[in-house]
Design an enzyme around this catalytic site. Structure first.
Site, PDB file in Angstrom:
ATOM      1  N   GLY A  67       6.873  -1.621  -7.816  1.00  0.00           N
ATOM      2  CA  GLY A  67       5.723  -0.724  -7.074  1.00  0.00           C
ATOM      3  C   GLY A  67       6.390  -0.023  -6.199  1.00  0.00           C
ATOM      4  O   GLY A  67       7.191   0.209  -5.518  1.00  0.00           O
ATOM      5  N   GLN A 212       3.753  -6.716 -16.400  1.00  0.00           N
ATOM      6  CA  GLN A 212       3.021  -6.734 -15.605  1.00  0.00           C
ATOM      7  C   GLN A 212       1.590  -6.986 -14.756  1.00  0.00           C
ATOM      8  O   GLN A 212       1.292  -7.816 -13.749  1.00  0.00           O
ATOM      9  CB  GLN A 212       3.338  -5.430 -14.337  1.00  0.00           C
ATOM     10  CG  GLN A 212       4.540  -4.760 -14.532  1.00  0.00           C
ATOM     11  CD  GLN A 212       5.121  -3.774 -15.165  1.00  0.00           C
ATOM     12  OE1 GLN A 212       4.608  -4.400 -16.552  1.00  0.00           O
ATOM     13  NE2 GLN A 212       6.155  -3.072 -14.699  1.00  0.00           N
ATOM     14  N   ASP A 251       2.660   6.985  -9.276  1.00  0.00           N
ATOM     15  CA  ASP A 251       4.383   6.620  -9.006  1.00  0.00           C
ATOM     16  C   ASP A 251       3.826   7.943  -7.773  1.00  0.00           C
ATOM     17  O   ASP A 251       5.520   8.743  -7.678  1.00  0.00           O
ATOM     18  CB  ASP A 251       4.695   6.630  -9.503  1.00  0.00           C
ATOM     19  CG  ASP A 251       4.781   5.137 -10.055  1.00  0.00           C
ATOM     20  OD1 ASP A 251       4.076   4.181 -10.675  1.00  0.00           O
ATOM     21  OD2 ASP A 251       5.884   3.970  -9.463  1.00  0.00           O
ATOM     22  N   ASN A 261       1.509   7.570 -13.812  1.00  0.00           N
ATOM     23  CA  ASN A 261       1.261   6.252 -13.421  1.00  0.00           C
ATOM     24  C   ASN A 261       1.887   5.114 -13.962  1.00  0.00           C
ATOM     25  O   ASN A 261       1.969   5.855 -16.250  1.00  0.00           O
ATOM     26  CB  ASN A 261      -0.157   5.751 -12.553  1.00  0.00           C
ATOM     27  CG  ASN A 261      -0.354   4.149 -12.468  1.00  0.00           C
ATOM     28  OD1 ASN A 261       0.594   4.127 -11.854  1.00  0.00           O
ATOM     29  ND2 ASN A 261      -0.912   3.504 -13.214  1.00  0.00           N
TER      30      ASN A 261
HETATM   31  O1  MRU Z   1       6.935  -0.479 -13.364  1.00  0.00           O
HETATM   32  P1  MRU Z   1       6.446  -0.095 -12.609  1.00  0.00           P
HETATM   33  O2  MRU Z   1       6.268  -2.461 -12.603  1.00  0.00           O
HETATM   34  O3  MRU Z   1       7.123  -0.134 -11.141  1.00  0.00           O
HETATM   35  O4  MRU Z   1       5.269   0.447 -12.363  1.00  0.00           O
HETATM   36  C1  MRU Z   1       4.477   0.144 -10.792  1.00  0.00           C
HETATM   37  C2  MRU Z   1       2.832   1.262 -11.325  1.00  0.00           C
HETATM   38  O5  MRU Z   1       2.851   1.934 -12.236  1.00  0.00           O
HETATM   39  C3  MRU Z   1       1.987   1.314 -10.530  1.00  0.00           C
HETATM   40  O6  MRU Z   1       0.835   1.330 -11.325  1.00  0.00           O
HETATM   41  C4  MRU Z   1       3.258   2.626  -9.422  1.00  0.00           C
HETATM   42  O7  MRU Z   1       3.675   1.646  -8.358  1.00  0.00           O
HETATM   43  C5  MRU Z   1       1.310   2.187  -8.306  1.00  0.00           C
HETATM   44  S1  MRU Z   1       1.289   1.189  -7.717  1.00  0.00           S
HETATM   45  C6  MRU Z   1       1.824   0.529  -6.051  1.00  0.00           C
END
Ligand code: MRU
Length: 360
Positions: A67, A212, A251, A261
């Site tokens: 995240g 996730q 992100d 994202n």
């Molecule tokens: O690969 P991840 O689990 O780190 O991906 C996270 C996301 O895509 C979230 O939507 C993103 O970090 C924004 S919310 C904190």
């Protein structure tokens, strides 16, 4: 660096008005850094206790901590962890090298380099003796965490106002406290709406390949007592007609409003447009990248094909199957109704409104 803790996650946060059952994914105390190992959820609560920046970078790479905002906070503490083991004579050079290692852990979330840059800036004060420098690094890392908690509360308050009573929300990936300190981003809005007695309902995309949504979002929503239904990602078109709003995180947000994202977000955005559903991106200003002109400049992380060839430990595709496994995709700004930030809601035209909100 692993420790298993059968007790509940750390719910104690002094002076906080966060829900008592919110997770704390990243924590730093006199005992050092503690990361909730999200790979083990929902089955087990276990923690990593990294003692080097390299171990923190590894925890980020394997998504033990994940995240965008949480990656930034973990990396900032990775610098503090490194301070503890480096001898005085190698403190500055060692920290610079740790910063390089941490920055490389994952490419897409801008929070990672943003947080490491902030801590590294402390090193430019040549007047600091080693002991003072160590303190200053930890102080900056703590400040970043505290700021992110406050940002998440501000976004949750602003976002909750967008939700009507009994609103049905569609979301993807995990954007709760497991992804961002405090309440999270998009899921923080849902938690706040629940606190505001709006009785939100959520459809959570499972989020292939690492689930996730299934593992983390459903855990957080159930702990918070939110009415939630898990769907496979390809069922989004079937449930979107009954949704009031799509809420997602980001992100990295480019200065024209394109954003990266979790992969699948772009498909949701196209559907939302077709069905005239509003799509809001809930993201702190630490996820905005003023250096990035548009989505084409965002580096998209490509992950190991075995994440797709296997379902958990079970192989579900031939060993030799060619796989394309991008972790994120880019949604063009034209699909976005607005950005819920810690500094209010930003609307079209984004090139102008994003510049203004970042300058405030
Ligand atoms: O690969 P991840 O689990 O780190 O991906 C996270 C996301 O895509 C979230 O939507 C993103 O970090 C924004 S919310 C904190």
């Amino acid at each position: 660096m692993r420790s298993t803790d059968a007790s509940r996650p750390d719910n104690t946060r002094e002076g906080s008005s966060l829900p008592s059952r919110a997770f704390r994914a990243v924590g730093f105390s006199t005992r050092g850094l503690r990361l909730l190992d999200q790979r083990a959820l929902p089955g087990r609560i276990s923690y990593l206790r990294p003692t080097t920046a390299g171990q923190v970078a590894r925890a980020i790479e394997v998504l033990a901590v994940r995240g965008a905002p949480n990656i930034g906070v973990a990396a900032a503490y990775g610098m503090a962890v490194e301070c503890r083991r480096l001898p005085d004579r190698r403190l500055r050079s060692g920290l610079r090298s740790a910063a390089r290692t941490l920055r490389k852990a994952r490419p897409t979330a801008v929070n990672l380099s943003w947080a490491v840059d902030r801590v590294e800036r402390v090193l430019s004060d040549q007047g600091l003796a080693p002991r003072e420098l160590r303190r200053a690094v930890l102080r900056e890392a703590r400040r970043i965490e505290t700021e992110e908690v406050e940002r998440s509360k501000a976004m949750a308050r602003a976002g909750s106002r967008l939700l009507v009573k009994n609103a049905t929300v569609l979301t993807i990936c995990n954007t709760g406290a497991l992804a961002a300190p405090g309440l999270g981003t998009a899921l923080g809005v849902v938690f706040q709406a629940k606190l505001d007695r709006k009785r939100p309902r959520v459809y959570a995309c499972e989020t292939r390949p690492l689930l996730q949504g299934a593992r983390l979002t459903m855990t957080e929503l159930l702990r918070a007592g939110v009415d939630a239904t898990l769907i496979v990602d390809s069922a989004a078109a079937s449930v979107m007609p009954e949704c009031d709003i799509v809420l997602v995180g980001a992100d990295r947000v480019a200065s024209n409003g394109d954003f990266a994202n979790k992969v699948g977000t772009r498909m949701l955005a196209g559907l939302a447009r077709e069905l005239r559903k509003p799509l809001y991106v809930v993201a702190p200003l630490s996820s905005f990248d003023p250096e990035c002109p548009d989505g084409s400049a965002i580096a998209i992380e490509e992950r190991d094909g075995d994440e797709v060839r296997f379902f958990g430990r079970r192989r579900t595709a031939p060993r030799r199957a060619r796989v394309f496994n991008p972790a994120f995709d880019v949604t063009p700004a034209r699909f976005v109704t607005g950005f819920v930030t810690d500094n209010g809601i930003v609307r079209q035209p984004f090139s102008q409104s994003i510049r203004q909100v970042l300058a405030r």
